[in-house]
Design a protein around this motif. Structure first.
Motif, PDB file in Angstrom:
ATOM      1  N   ILE A  20       1.211  -1.003  -0.086  1.00  0.00           N
ATOM      2  CA  ILE A  20      -0.237  -0.047   0.095  1.00  0.00           C
ATOM      3  C   ILE A  20       0.879   0.720   0.279  1.00  0.00           C
ATOM      4  N   ASP A  21       1.679   1.207   0.488  1.00  0.00           N
ATOM      5  CA  ASP A  21       2.788   2.363   0.294  1.00  0.00           C
ATOM      6  C   ASP A  21       3.619   2.639  -0.563  1.00  0.00           C
ATOM      7  N   ILE A  22       4.285   1.279  -1.521  1.00  0.00           N
ATOM      8  CA  ILE A  22       3.883   1.765  -2.489  1.00  0.00           C
ATOM      9  C   ILE A  22       3.802   1.895  -3.382  1.00  0.00           C
ATOM     10  N   THR A  23       2.050   1.490  -3.140  1.00  0.00           N
ATOM     11  CA  THR A  23       1.517   1.975  -4.530  1.00  0.00           C
ATOM     12  C   THR A  23       0.965   3.509  -4.252  1.00  0.00           C
ATOM     13  N   THR A  24       0.833   3.838  -3.703  1.00  0.00           N
ATOM     14  CA  THR A  24       0.427   5.275  -2.659  1.00  0.00           C
ATOM     15  C   THR A  24       2.118   6.124  -3.317  1.00  0.00           C
ATOM     16  N   SER A  25       3.311   6.406  -3.388  1.00  0.00           N
ATOM     17  CA  SER A  25       3.930   6.611  -3.321  1.00  0.00           C
ATOM     18  C   SER A  25       4.983   6.138  -5.048  1.00  0.00           C
ATOM     19  N   SER A  26       3.626   5.346  -5.565  1.00  0.00           N
ATOM     20  CA  SER A  26       4.469   5.264  -6.534  1.00  0.00           C
ATOM     21  C   SER A  26       4.119   6.850  -7.507  1.00  0.00           C
ATOM     22  N   THR A  27       3.808   7.208  -7.898  1.00  0.00           N
ATOM     23  CA  THR A  27       3.108   8.462  -8.577  1.00  0.00           C
ATOM     24  C   THR A  27       4.755   9.806  -8.313  1.00  0.00           C
ATOM     25  N   LEU A  28       5.236   9.057  -7.305  1.00  0.00           N
ATOM     26  CA  LEU A  28       6.264  10.512  -6.570  1.00  0.00           C
ATOM     27  C   LEU A  28       6.970  10.742  -8.333  1.00  0.00           C
ATOM     28  N   ILE A  69       1.200   0.552  -9.539  1.00  0.00           N
ATOM     29  CA  ILE A  69       2.415   0.547  -9.588  1.00  0.00           C
ATOM     30  C   ILE A  69       2.605   0.822 -11.478  1.00  0.00           C
ATOM     31  N   VAL A  70       2.099  -0.782 -11.736  1.00  0.00           N
ATOM     32  CA  VAL A  70       3.011  -0.733 -12.972  1.00  0.00           C
ATOM     33  C   VAL A  70       2.959   0.504 -14.089  1.00  0.00           C
ATOM     34  N   HIS A  71       1.736   1.202 -13.752  1.00  0.00           N
ATOM     35  CA  HIS A  71       1.276   1.610 -14.792  1.00  0.00           C
ATOM     36  C   HIS A  71       1.875   2.804 -14.366  1.00  0.00           C
ATOM     37  N   ASN A  72       2.358   3.419 -13.434  1.00  0.00           N
ATOM     38  CA  ASN A  72       2.825   4.893 -12.975  1.00  0.00           C
ATOM     39  C   ASN A  72       4.424   4.646 -13.908  1.00  0.00           C
ATOM     40  N   ILE A  73       4.713   2.964 -13.681  1.00  0.00           N
ATOM     41  CA  ILE A  73       6.294   3.186 -14.167  1.00  0.00           C
ATOM     42  C   ILE A  73       6.360   2.920 -15.286  1.00  0.00           C
ATOM     43  N   PHE A  74       5.519   2.431 -16.129  1.00  0.00           N
ATOM     44  CA  PHE A  74       4.817   3.241 -17.916  1.00  0.00           C
ATOM     45  C   PHE A  74       5.406   4.658 -18.195  1.00  0.00           C
ATOM     46  N   TYR A  75       4.835   5.140 -17.230  1.00  0.00           N
ATOM     47  CA  TYR A  75       4.059   7.188 -17.110  1.00  0.00           C
ATOM     48  C   TYR A  75       5.335   7.521 -16.914  1.00  0.00           C
ATOM     49  N   ALA A  76       6.274   6.733 -16.216  1.00  0.00           N
ATOM     50  CA  ALA A  76       8.263   7.165 -15.687  1.00  0.00           C
ATOM     51  C   ALA A  76       8.885   6.992 -17.152  1.00  0.00           C
ATOM     52  N   ILE A  77       8.864   5.957 -17.786  1.00  0.00           N
ATOM     53  CA  ILE A  77       9.457   5.175 -18.667  1.00  0.00           C
ATOM     54  C   ILE A  77       9.320   5.912 -19.679  1.00  0.00           C
ATOM     55  N   GLY A  78       8.261   6.326 -19.408  1.00  0.00           N
ATOM     56  CA  GLY A  78       7.497   7.442 -21.411  1.00  0.00           C
ATOM     57  C   GLY A  78       8.300   8.885 -20.974  1.00  0.00           C
ATOM     58  N   LEU A  79       7.978   9.542 -20.292  1.00  0.00           N
ATOM     59  CA  LEU A  79       8.378  10.440 -19.120  1.00  0.00           C
ATOM     60  C   LEU A  79       9.481  11.118 -20.001  1.00  0.00           C
ATOM     61  N   TRP A  80      10.507   9.715 -19.200  1.00  0.00           N
ATOM     62  CA  TRP A  80      11.724   9.882 -19.543  1.00  0.00           C
ATOM     63  C   TRP A  80      12.137   9.866 -20.537  1.00  0.00           C
ATOM     64  N   LEU A  81      11.273   8.688 -21.920  1.00  0.00           N
ATOM     65  CA  LEU A  81      12.018   9.322 -22.972  1.00  0.00           C
ATOM     66  C   LEU A  81      11.497  10.252 -23.524  1.00  0.00           C
ATOM     67  N   LEU A 124      -0.325  14.344 -13.302  1.00  0.00           N
ATOM     68  CA  LEU A 124       0.253  13.561 -12.118  1.00  0.00           C
ATOM     69  C   LEU A 124       0.510  14.673 -10.776  1.00  0.00           C
ATOM     70  N   TRP A 125       0.912  15.896 -11.134  1.00  0.00           N
ATOM     71  CA  TRP A 125       0.134  16.842  -9.582  1.00  0.00           C
ATOM     72  C   TRP A 125      -0.098  16.556  -9.101  1.00  0.00           C
ATOM     73  N   VAL A 126      -1.391  16.501 -10.058  1.00  0.00           N
ATOM     74  CA  VAL A 126      -2.681  16.259  -8.883  1.00  0.00           C
ATOM     75  C   VAL A 126      -2.883  15.050  -8.352  1.00  0.00           C
ATOM     76  N   ALA A 127      -2.427  14.017  -8.930  1.00  0.00           N
ATOM     77  CA  ALA A 127      -2.448  12.997  -8.245  1.00  0.00           C
ATOM     78  C   ALA A 127      -1.762  13.347  -7.020  1.00  0.00           C
ATOM     79  N   THR A 128      -0.281  12.733  -7.285  1.00  0.00           N
ATOM     80  CA  THR A 128       0.380  13.340  -5.818  1.00  0.00           C
ATOM     81  C   THR A 128      -0.590  13.909  -5.292  1.00  0.00           C
ATOM     82  N   LEU A 129      -0.747  15.876  -5.309  1.00  0.00           N
ATOM     83  CA  LEU A 129      -1.507  15.702  -4.127  1.00  0.00           C
ATOM     84  C   LEU A 129      -2.830  15.274  -3.896  1.00  0.00           C
ATOM     85  N   VAL A 130      -3.365  14.613  -4.497  1.00  0.00           N
ATOM     86  CA  VAL A 130      -4.623  14.297  -3.823  1.00  0.00           C
ATOM     87  C   VAL A 130      -3.831  12.797  -3.000  1.00  0.00           C
ATOM     88  N   GLU A 131      -2.857  11.546  -3.411  1.00  0.00           N
ATOM     89  CA  GLU A 131      -2.839  10.572  -2.424  1.00  0.00           C
ATOM     90  C   GLU A 131      -1.941  11.384  -1.392  1.00  0.00           C
TER      91      GLU A 131
END
Length: 221
Positions: free
Chosen positions: A15-23, A203-215, A47-54
């Motif tokens: 739960i802690d990991i999935t909550t912080s996975s947006t960071l 967690i997986v979909h936030n990882i995919f977001y991160a990969i896309g943003l990194w590219l 993503l910024w809104v999601a972080t604030l909501v989390e």
């Protein structure tokens, strides 16, 4: 007893990991914002809104204050921002005003649902399920557009490919969880298992977001 403690600790950690996975994607969105094209900027806003909501949801939960009203607002914001991202990618694929109209109608229906059907102190499963269905359609439409045009040589190098894949995986995988969540809540063991699956999907979909943003730092499309 030891097994119970272990399971509790494992689930609690998840739960802690999935909550912080947006960071991670939220941080990348901040650092790489100037290099992003217009559609990806809408993802960054989300993503910024999601972080604030989390953060707000965690704070409310820790103080035993209901946080479900946040979800009613967040669903509307999430769909509007992702919908507009797809509008900028699919405006030549769909009629020009189709997605904006869908966003307006979805917002209206979500508000009606929160006022008259599933009040803000309950889980808005109808709005979540409808959002999932619409985003699955948008994601599949984007892949169909790629196949139809055959303009992209290296898909794995395109930021939107990873982001769209993450959206399709998460919203497809969580669709039936949201549809049957009110049924599952009455069956504790099954409910826990389903939300563990949801946590992994998140967690997986936030990882995919991160990969896309990194590219996107080298490929603004």
């Amino acid at each position: 007893m030891l097994i119970s403690i272990f399971l509790y600790t494992w689930v609690d950690a998840l739960i802690d990991i999935t909550t912080s996975s947006t960071l991670l994607p939220a941080l990348l969105a901040l650092l790489l914002f100037k290099k992003q094209n217009a559609p990806l900027k809408y993802l960054s806003y989300l993503l910024w809104v999601a972080t604030l909501v989390e953060i707000a949801a965690y704070f409310l939960a820790q103080n035993q204050i209901p946080n479900l009203p946040l979800l009613h607002v967040y669903v509307i914001i999430e769909f509007a921002l992702l919908g507009w991202m797809y509008q900028l990618y699919l405006y030549r694929f769909y009629p020009k005003y189709l997605i904006p109209v869908i966003i307006v109608v979805f917002t209206f229906l979500s508000i009606l649902n929160s006022i008259f059907v599933q009040k803000i102190q309950t889980f808005n499963t109808y709005a979540r399920a409808l959002e999932n269905l619409l985003l699955i359609v948008f994601a599949l439409s984007f892949f169909y557009k790629l196949l139809k045009e055959l303009k992209v040589k290296y898909l794995e190098k395109k930021p939107i490919f990873w982001i769209n894949t993450g959206i399709l995986i998460y919203f497809s995988g969580s669709l039936f969880i949201f549809i049957f969540s009110n049924f599952l809540v009455k069956r504790l063991a099954l409910n826990t298992q389903m939300w563990i699956i949801h946590a992994f999907l998140n967690i997986v979909h936030n990882i995919f977001y991160a990969i896309g943003l990194w590219l996107s730092r080298e490929n603004s499309e």
